[in-house]
Each structure stands twice: as C-alpha cells, then as structure tokens.
Design a protein around this motif. Structure first.
Motif, mmCIF file in Angstrom:
data_model
loop_
_atom_site.group_PDB
_atom_site.id
_atom_site.type_symbol
_atom_site.label_atom_id
_atom_site.label_comp_id
_atom_site.label_asym_id
_atom_site.label_seq_id
_atom_site.Cartn_x
_atom_site.Cartn_y
_atom_site.Cartn_z
ATOM 1 N N THR A 176 20.359 12.074 -34.779
ATOM 2 C CA THR A 176 19.775 13.484 -34.655
ATOM 3 C C THR A 176 19.913 14.150 -33.285
ATOM 4 O OG1 THR A 176 17.437 12.564 -34.009
ATOM 5 C CG2 THR A 176 18.126 12.985 -36.834
ATOM 6 N N PRO A 177 19.661 15.177 -33.062
ATOM 7 C CA PRO A 177 19.716 15.887 -31.648
ATOM 8 C C PRO A 177 18.643 15.191 -30.779
ATOM 9 C CG PRO A 177 20.049 17.552 -33.277
ATOM 10 C CD PRO A 177 19.773 16.314 -34.026
ATOM 11 N N GLU A 178 17.451 14.957 -31.481
ATOM 12 C CA GLU A 178 16.600 14.475 -30.766
ATOM 13 C C GLU A 178 16.862 13.058 -30.043
ATOM 14 O OE1 GLU A 178 16.021 15.780 -33.788
ATOM 15 O OE2 GLU A 178 15.185 17.626 -33.445
ATOM 16 N N GLN A 179 17.427 12.138 -31.068
ATOM 17 C CA GLN A 179 18.081 11.049 -30.711
ATOM 18 C C GLN A 179 18.857 11.078 -29.496
ATOM 19 O OE1 GLN A 179 18.991 9.736 -34.295
ATOM 20 N NE2 GLN A 179 17.278 8.139 -34.678
ATOM 21 N N GLU A 180 19.985 11.911 -29.726
ATOM 22 C CA GLU A 180 20.690 11.987 -28.793
ATOM 23 C C GLU A 180 20.362 12.686 -27.399
ATOM 24 O OE1 GLU A 180 25.354 14.261 -28.306
ATOM 25 O OE2 GLU A 180 24.174 14.728 -29.787
ATOM 26 N N ALA A 181 19.399 13.299 -27.413
ATOM 27 C CA ALA A 181 18.809 13.860 -26.253
ATOM 28 C C ALA A 181 18.106 12.515 -25.306
ATOM 29 C CB ALA A 181 17.780 14.805 -26.287
ATOM 30 N N TRP A 233 19.561 9.861 -24.424
ATOM 31 C CA TRP A 233 20.678 9.368 -23.851
ATOM 32 C C TRP A 233 21.210 10.344 -22.972
ATOM 33 C CZ3 TRP A 233 20.275 4.297 -23.666
ATOM 34 C CH2 TRP A 233 19.583 3.512 -24.994
ATOM 35 N N THR A 234 21.360 11.556 -23.536
ATOM 36 C CA THR A 234 22.067 12.576 -22.632
ATOM 37 C C THR A 234 21.091 13.281 -21.543
ATOM 38 O OG1 THR A 234 21.681 14.392 -24.407
ATOM 39 C CG2 THR A 234 23.831 12.732 -24.273
ATOM 40 N N ASP A 235 19.576 13.405 -21.702
ATOM 41 C CA ASP A 235 18.832 14.052 -20.678
ATOM 42 C C ASP A 235 18.402 13.242 -19.760
ATOM 43 O OD1 ASP A 235 19.298 16.401 -22.159
ATOM 44 O OD2 ASP A 235 17.575 16.299 -23.493
ATOM 45 N N ILE A 236 19.040 12.197 -19.201
ATOM 46 C CA ILE A 236 18.605 11.213 -18.241
ATOM 47 C C ILE A 236 18.857 11.726 -17.105
ATOM 48 C CG2 ILE A 236 18.971 9.042 -17.231
ATOM 49 C CD1 ILE A 236 19.855 7.910 -20.242
ATOM 50 N N PRO A 237 17.841 11.996 -16.118
ATOM 51 C CA PRO A 237 18.030 12.619 -14.882
ATOM 52 C C PRO A 237 18.828 11.582 -13.913
ATOM 53 C CG PRO A 237 15.574 12.370 -15.156
ATOM 54 C CD PRO A 237 16.436 11.679 -16.500
ATOM 55 N N GLY A 238 19.696 12.338 -13.309
ATOM 56 C CA GLY A 238 20.391 11.307 -12.355
ATOM 57 C C GLY A 238 21.028 12.190 -11.399
#
Length: 46
Positions: free
Chosen positions: A34-39, A41-46
């Motif tokens: 789901t978009p929530e699950q993907e977020a 992993w992809t919204d990790i600050p860095g």
C-alpha cells in the motif's frame, strides 16, 4: 542461504567462489504494498 561447514561456520571459500560467478539471469518478484507501507521506506530523512 550461505554454505556452512559441519560445525556451523561459514564456508568462506565457497561463498567467495559464488560471488565470483557472473550474473546470467536476474528474477524480480514485485511485492504489492500500500502507499502507506511504501512511505515507511521512502520517507526516511537523510
């Protein structure tokens, strides 16, 4: 799974030999998320 000897230690010679082999084929299995699950992993600050 990595190759192990009788005592349960890694067989480094076999591991290195496998790493030296050329990649001849790559199989990709897409996993629907789901978009929530993907977020997660992809919204990790860095």
């Amino acid at each position: 799974m990595l190759p192990l000897g009788r005592c349960g230690e890694f067989k480094w010679d076999a591991i290195e030999a496998g790493k030296a082999l050329p990649v001849t084929e790559r199989i990709v299995h897409p996993i629907p998320v789901t978009p929530e699950q993907e977020a997660q992993w992809t919204d990790i600050p860095g």
